[in-house]
Enzyme design. Structure first.
Site: not given
Length: 241
Positions: A152, A157
């Protein structure tokens, strides 16, 4: 319409337990098009990072040691998102953390700073009840390439979420394009030029047409024991059940 697609990474799962924001990533959409403008910063949280969180985003305390504090970037962050609508996946998480960071400095919350929030997690669950609604699952559903997403990361993202959001709302985009086509056309040189729309004519019913309409409604009311949605008087005179 200006929208900011936003994501954060944090030291843990709950700001109420003292967890802090360590990364903010934002990309800008203007009238549903990526502008290329983005905002990205790593932050020193002035505390440790939970092992579980580090395993998700791979950001270490050592890496953040020389990064700015949130108080150092608060103004530039506010300037980037001000008056925009935020697009966030699982918005309650990111909004909670950012509001906490702002409140520690005595600054206005996001609901004051921004025009609203779109939660794509909530949207995905409403559109496809019972199906997975994680960002990875949505990438697969809408054929958005997330091959770079091994860990992540807030900016990555946000970029991926922007593509997912546009795919999720493509029907709205088609409607907007259709409306735009009424206002402009392409000339022979390939340029968009304004279209002169003719003045709208207002046609009013004649006395004979109004009489025919009244007769039709009366017939409907008679056939339904006085009940006719388009004839309030007939509905008022209807016998009690």
């Amino acid at each position: 319409m200006r929208q900011i697609v936003l994501d954060t990474e944090t030291t843990g799962l709950d700001w109420r337990n003292g967890d802090r924001v360590i990364e903010i990533g934002c990309v800008e959409l203007l009238n549903r098009s990526l502008t290329g403008r983005h905002y990205h910063v790593y932050l020193n949280p002035e505390r440790g990072i939970d092992a579980e969180a580090e395993a998700v985003h791979g950001i270490t305390a050592e890496f953040l040691a020389d990064k700015p504090r949130f108080r150092d970037v608060a103004v530039e962050f506010e300037d980037f998102v001000r008056d925009a609508e935020l697009v966030i996946h699982n918005a309650a998480f990111d909004v909670g953390f950012l509001n906490h960071e702002l409140s520690l400095l005595g600054r206005a919350r996001l609901d004051v700073l921004c025009s609203g929030v779109v939660d794509t997690l909530k949207m995905a669950k409403e559109q496809n009840p019972g199906k997975k609604a994680s960002l990875d699952a949505l990438c697969e559903r809408y054929q958005v390439d997330n091959g770079r997403r091994t860990l992540h990361g807030a900016l990555l993202d946000a970029e991926i979420l922007a593509e997912v959001y546009l795919a999720m709302t493509r029907g709205q985009e088609s409607l907007m394009i259709g409306l735009d086509d009424v206002e402009a056309a392409i000339d022979h040189g390939g340029e968009l030029v304004p279209v002169e729309r003719p003045e709208l004519r207002v046609l009013r019913a004649s006395a004979a047409e109004e009489a025919a309409h009244a007769d039709l409604l009366a017939g409907i009311a008679k056939a339904n024991k006085g009940l006719c949605l388009w004839l309030p008087a007939a509905a008022d005179e209807a016998p009690a059940a």
